[in-house]
Design a protein around this motif. Structure first.
Motif, short mmCIF file in Angstrom:
data_model
loop_
_atom_site.label_atom_id
_atom_site.label_comp_id
_atom_site.label_asym_id
_atom_site.label_seq_id
_atom_site.Cartn_x
_atom_site.Cartn_y
_atom_site.Cartn_z
N ILE A 1 -0.58 -54.76 41.73
CA ILE A 1 -0.74 -53.34 41.39
C ILE A 1 0.60 -52.62 41.53
CG2 ILE A 1 -1.78 -51.18 42.19
CD1 ILE A 1 -4.33 -52.86 42.78
N ILE A 2 1.33 -52.92 42.60
CA ILE A 2 2.67 -52.33 42.77
C ILE A 2 3.57 -52.74 41.61
CG2 ILE A 2 4.77 -52.39 44.19
CD1 ILE A 2 2.87 -52.63 46.63
N GLY A 3 3.52 -54.00 41.22
CA GLY A 3 4.33 -54.48 40.09
C GLY A 3 3.95 -53.80 38.79
N ALA A 4 2.66 -53.64 38.56
CA ALA A 4 2.21 -52.97 37.33
C ALA A 4 2.67 -51.52 37.30
CB ALA A 4 0.69 -53.06 37.22
N CYS A 5 2.64 -50.85 38.45
CA CYS A 5 3.12 -49.46 38.52
C CYS A 5 4.62 -49.40 38.23
CB CYS A 5 2.82 -48.86 39.89
SG CYS A 5 1.07 -48.53 40.18
N ALA A 6 5.38 -50.36 38.73
CA ALA A 6 6.82 -50.39 38.45
C ALA A 6 7.07 -50.63 36.96
CB ALA A 6 7.50 -51.46 39.29
N LEU A 7 6.28 -51.50 36.33
CA LEU A 7 6.43 -51.74 34.90
C LEU A 7 6.07 -50.51 34.08
CD1 LEU A 7 5.07 -55.38 34.55
CD2 LEU A 7 7.44 -54.61 34.38
N VAL A 8 5.03 -49.81 34.49
CA VAL A 8 4.66 -48.56 33.80
C VAL A 8 5.79 -47.53 33.97
CG1 VAL A 8 3.09 -46.58 33.85
CG2 VAL A 8 2.18 -48.91 33.88
N GLY A 9 6.34 -47.43 35.16
CA GLY A 9 7.45 -46.51 35.41
C GLY A 9 8.66 -46.84 34.55
N SER A 10 8.95 -48.13 34.40
CA SER A 10 10.05 -48.56 33.54
C SER A 10 9.78 -48.19 32.09
CB SER A 10 10.25 -50.07 33.68
OG SER A 10 11.32 -50.50 32.87
N VAL B 1 7.90 -45.73 31.00
CA VAL B 1 8.02 -44.28 30.87
C VAL B 1 9.49 -43.88 30.77
CG1 VAL B 1 7.68 -42.08 32.10
CG2 VAL B 1 5.81 -43.74 31.96
N GLN B 2 10.34 -44.50 31.59
CA GLN B 2 11.77 -44.20 31.53
C GLN B 2 12.36 -44.58 30.17
OE1 GLN B 2 14.04 -42.81 33.71
NE2 GLN B 2 12.29 -42.18 34.94
N LEU C 1 22.43 -44.36 30.53
CA LEU C 1 21.24 -44.06 29.73
C LEU C 1 20.05 -44.95 30.08
CD1 LEU C 1 22.93 -43.52 26.25
CD2 LEU C 1 22.03 -41.76 27.80
N TRP C 2 20.30 -46.23 30.29
CA TRP C 2 19.19 -47.19 30.45
C TRP C 2 19.05 -47.76 31.85
CZ3 TRP C 2 16.07 -46.84 26.53
CH2 TRP C 2 16.58 -46.44 25.29
N GLY C 3 19.97 -47.45 32.75
CA GLY C 3 19.94 -48.03 34.10
C GLY C 3 18.69 -47.69 34.88
N SER C 4 18.22 -46.46 34.78
CA SER C 4 17.03 -46.07 35.56
C SER C 4 15.79 -46.85 35.12
CB SER C 4 16.79 -44.56 35.44
OG SER C 4 16.62 -44.20 34.10
N ALA C 5 15.72 -47.21 33.85
CA ALA C 5 14.58 -48.01 33.38
C ALA C 5 14.76 -49.47 33.76
CB ALA C 5 14.44 -47.88 31.87
N LEU C 6 15.98 -49.96 33.70
CA LEU C 6 16.22 -51.38 33.93
C LEU C 6 16.12 -51.80 35.38
CD1 LEU C 6 19.06 -52.10 31.37
CD2 LEU C 6 16.65 -52.74 31.24
N LEU D 1 12.58 -52.91 36.18
CA LEU D 1 12.04 -54.06 35.45
C LEU D 1 11.94 -55.35 36.28
CD1 LEU D 1 10.90 -54.67 32.67
CD2 LEU D 1 13.21 -55.30 31.95
N PRO D 2 13.00 -55.81 36.96
CA PRO D 2 12.87 -57.05 37.75
C PRO D 2 11.83 -56.94 38.87
CG PRO D 2 15.17 -56.40 37.60
CD PRO D 2 14.36 -55.30 36.99
N MET D 3 11.78 -55.77 39.51
CA MET D 3 10.80 -55.59 40.57
C MET D 3 9.38 -55.65 40.00
SD MET D 3 10.30 -52.49 43.27
CE MET D 3 9.35 -51.39 42.24
N GLY D 4 9.17 -54.97 38.89
CA GLY D 4 7.84 -54.97 38.28
C GLY D 4 7.42 -56.35 37.83
#
Length: 132
Positions: free
Chosen positions: A15-24, A26-27, A101-106, A109-112
């Protein structure tokens, strides 16, 4: 109910991983939306220590100065491409480099991916109560 106790740590991790992927995701969407409407110009680094301060002029000729928070290291006087929203140049300006530009999304990603897929690949995840 025994299966819930056995797999609750893995489910929590996923669930934590899925939330991190969703956050990525969104970014990524926010960055793509911003870039589709952004105006581009050249800026100049006016302070290079810590978080660099960049100065540029909008298309209307208004001078704008902003602090680039992270992912950018340039020397004093260096030229850098800047993207900004015409509606709020000072509040939306960013240096137009890959990492700014893309660092906050990237970084999410590995954590998710790890939290989501490691339990699926057979990594045993258990709760450990206590200090160690």
């Amino acid at each position: 109910m025994m299966w819930l106790r056995k797999y609750s740590a893995a489910l929590g991790m996923m669930i934590i991983g899925a939330c991190a992927l969703v956050g990525s995701g969104v970014q990524v969407w926010q960055t793509m939306h911003f870039l589709s409407q952004a105006t581009s110009t050249q800026g100049l680094v006016v302070r290079a220590s810590g978080h660099p301060v960049i100065r540029f002029s909008t298309m209307a000729g208004t001078p704008v100065q902003f602090v680039q928070n992270g992912f950018l290291a340039r020397e004093l006087g260096a030229s850098v491409r800047v993207v900004y929203s015409a509606h709020d140049p000072a509040g939306s300006a960013r240096a137009a480099t890959f990492w700014t530009l893309w660092g906050s999304a990237l970084w999410l990603l590995p954590m998710g991916l790890g939290f989501t897929f490691l339990p699926l690949l057979g990594t045993e995840v258990t709760w450990r109560w206590g200090r160690f």
